[in-house]
Scaffold this active site. Structure first.
Site, mmCIF file in Angstrom:
data_model
loop_
_atom_site.group_PDB
_atom_site.id
_atom_site.type_symbol
_atom_site.label_atom_id
_atom_site.label_comp_id
_atom_site.label_asym_id
_atom_site.label_seq_id
_atom_site.Cartn_x
_atom_site.Cartn_y
_atom_site.Cartn_z
ATOM 1 N N LYS A 133 1.106 -1.752 0.044
ATOM 2 C CA LYS A 133 0.362 0.166 0.024
ATOM 3 C C LYS A 133 1.012 0.954 0.357
ATOM 4 C CE LYS A 133 -4.360 -2.140 1.900
ATOM 5 N NZ LYS A 133 -4.788 -2.580 3.332
ATOM 6 N N LYS A 213 -6.670 -9.257 -14.294
ATOM 7 C CA LYS A 213 -8.121 -9.391 -12.978
ATOM 8 C C LYS A 213 -8.404 -8.166 -13.030
ATOM 9 C CE LYS A 213 -7.688 -9.790 -7.505
ATOM 10 N NZ LYS A 213 -7.181 -8.839 -7.063
ATOM 11 N N LYS A 216 -10.330 -2.987 -8.834
ATOM 12 C CA LYS A 216 -10.773 -1.413 -9.132
ATOM 13 C C LYS A 216 -9.315 -0.449 -9.240
ATOM 14 C CE LYS A 216 -11.365 -0.292 -4.530
ATOM 15 N NZ LYS A 216 -11.560 -2.145 -3.796
#
Ligand code: ADP
Ligand code: TRP
Length: 344
Positions: A133, A213, A216
């Protein structure tokens, strides 16, 4: 559908040494991070709904966790509401499962604090979700770093037996078990219950419109709810090769077929494979068939969604009742933990 009386029971020994039986408790959380897509549906929502047959579901909307990657109050509020509606429309049954918003039981923060006092730094430092992240540009806040501790608190606060999650959460479940073992080592066996993960290793990855895949982050998603025209138009954007109409079309790696398989009956799927192999049918036709199957597949959920949306009080009422039930369980566990650690 299995009724609550038919759920398998599990035997538990409380901190007081007493043995008791209760239904198996299955807990999972979903972050309210935007419109639900077909990948989320097959990868997370549908398995959670199906597990309602196996035990008492504790399903929650992880709004505290969402705050580690978004600071947009109206969006957070809106996403929580939309996810609640989506979950109910997809078959979460509030009569069987405890459905609540994470922040409706703020006691989870107290448990998180207690856990953080025994959680070694090294355990968090090796979490790849945190590193990924930060690499993606999310601010390296303390909350983001401590994310797995709050997740452990979510799980331990309700004496959860089983925790179904996707592969990406596997390490977080290991951290939860490590923290739980540390708590029991420091404060006595039975202070917290060690949960069992159910890792969905075998759930096929749902492909997106571009064949990667569905995610978002790749902007290739197909929402499960929305207006018919734009959604069908979106399906027309599926990337295909330039095989002429008359020629046979490749079936391996076909995005259309991969998605069609999720929505169509086995017979219709076999028919579409045969049409690929034979040739004579163009990609436009295949996409139309796919759009129809997709639209039909979600029709019952769409109807349910419209009903729920038309009754705004319903969602509030479900979440309030779920929060009360969740809190009742949390109070019991927290009382036990406070006593064990010396806070009482
Ligand atoms: P996204 O990749 O769109 O950000 P999330 O990471 O928020 O999705 O995923 C939420 C849940 O949905 C997770 O349990 C994840 O395993 C599942 N999921 C997401 N995308 C897919 C996919 N393409 N196929 C299968 N499961 C998926
Ligand atoms: N971290 C999970 C995810 O992003 C969501 C989550 C929060 C969760 N708390 C949990 C999942 C507890 C299972 C159990 O998907």
């Amino acid at each position: 559908m299995r009724e609550p009386e038919q759920w398998p029971a599990v035997g538990l020994t409380g901190a007081d040494g007493r043995h008791m039986l209760r239904p198996m408790r299955i807990l999972t959380g979903l972050q309210p991070s935007g419109k639900l897509h077909v990948g989320n549906y097959f990868g997370a929502m549908e398995p959670a709904v199906r597990l309602q047959d196996e035990g008492e579901g504790f399903y929650f909307i992880a709004d505290y966790h969402a705050m580690t990657s978004m600071q947009d109050p109206p969006a957070l509020r809106g996403n929580v509401r939309e996810l609640a509606i989506d979950f109910l429309a997809c078959g979460l049954d509030p009569a069987r499962s405890v459905f609540f918003r994470q922040s409706a039981v703020p006691e989870v923060n107290e448990l998180a604090w207690i856990l953080s006092t025994v959680c070694p730094m090294g355990l968090l430092e090796k979490c790849h979700s945190y590193k990924d992240k930060v690499a993606k540009g999310i601010a390296a806040s303390h909350g983001l770093f401590a994310y797995p501790v709050l997740m452990a608190a979510d799980i331990l606060l309700y004496d959860s037996n089983k925790v179904p999650v996707g592969k990406d959460q596997k390490q977080h479940l290991e951290v939860t078990r490590d923290i739980a073992a540390k708590v029991n080592e420091a404060f006595g066996e039975g202070t917290v219950l060690l949960p069992e993960p159910i890792i969905r290793e075998d759930t096929a990855v749902v492909v997106g419109l571009d064949g990667q895949k569905m995610s978002k982050s790749y902007a290739n998603t197909l929402p499960i709810f929305g207006e018919e025209k734009p959604l069908k138009k979106l399906l027309m954007r599926i990337v295909t090769d330039s095989t002429p109409v008359e020629a046979p079309k490749p079936t391996a790696g076909s995005t259309i077929l991969a998605l069609y398989k999720l929505f169509a009956s086995p017979a219709d799927y076999v028919a579409m494979v045969a049409d690929h192999e034979r040739g004579g049918v163009g990609y436009g036709d295949f996409k139309k068939r796919l759009a129809e199957a997709y639209w039909e597949f979600f029709a019952p959920m769409r109807v349910r969604r419209a009903e729920i949306t038309a009754d705004p009080g319903y969602v509030d009422q479900v979440l309030a009742a779920g929060a009360a039930r969740a809190r009742h369980e949390a109070d019991k566990v927290l009382a036990r933990v406070r006593l064990a650690v010396g806070l009482r």
